[in-house]
Motif scaffolding. Structure first.
Motif: not given
Length: 191
Positions: A12-28
């Motif tokens: 259930p956890l997402l990590y920065d490495d799971d997303l396409p770019g370094p700002m994706s987590l903050h944007r989501l």
């Protein structure tokens, strides 16, 4: 070509490495699609909208072979904002924070009647959770927040003051038990 599947549940956890770019987590997180735990991890907002989803999130975060209790268990039962601590019943000590949150350990007995299993999570029952909340020292968590969580458990008909008083009767030597008992006796006529 067939797709290979496993019976392993997705984390259930997402990590920065799971997303396409370094700002994706903050944007989501800004869009409300995820709720951040720290700068590098988050969980899906929709997972936190159900009891089973919240249990899955907390099961992935809490230390192995512990039982979620107090504020963490209240979050599982009620939802809302993820707590600042991960509260567990254990005889062990945990010094390292988990996803930016301190692991707060309570070394209290927890018979099977006080434990509920929701998916992979072992957590205290609503009545035991209410007791654990009432037993928190006043300097640990603001009393108003604690009172609101206990009353929300009672309002949702998940437990009663009488159930909590029975648990306290069995464990009258717990720290802060007299204060917790007085609290449940005071609110009992309201429920």
């Amino acid at each position: 070509m067939s797709k290979t599947t496993t019976n392993e549940p997705r984390s259930p956890l997402l990590y920065d490495d799971d997303l396409p770019g370094p700002m994706s987590l903050h944007r989501l997180a800004g869009l409300g699609a995820v709720r951040q735990l720290d700068d590098d991890s988050a969980y899906l907002t929709e997972d936190a909208e159900t009891l089973f989803g919240r249990a899955s999130i907390l099961a992935a975060l809490k230390p192995y072979n512990t039982v979620a209790c107090a504020v963490s268990a209240a979050w599982v039962w009620l939802g809302g904002t993820f707590p600042n601590t991960i509260d567990v019943i254990s005889a062990s000590h945990f010094r390292a924070p988990v996803h930016g949150r301190r692991v707060r350990v309570f070394n209290r007995k927890a018979p099977d009647a006080h434990i509920a299993a929701i998916g992979r999570l072992k957590t205290t029952t609503p009545a035991r959770t209410a007791c654990d909340l009432a037993l928190l020292p006043p300097d640990e968590t603001p009393r108003r927040e604690v009172n609101d969580m206990v009353c929300a458990l009672m309002d949702s008909k998940q437990c009663t003051p009488q159930e909590c008083l029975a648990i306290l009767d069995e464990n009258r030597y717990w720290p802060n038990a007299p204060r917790a008992r007085a609290f449940f006796e005071y609110i009992a006529p309201c429920f």
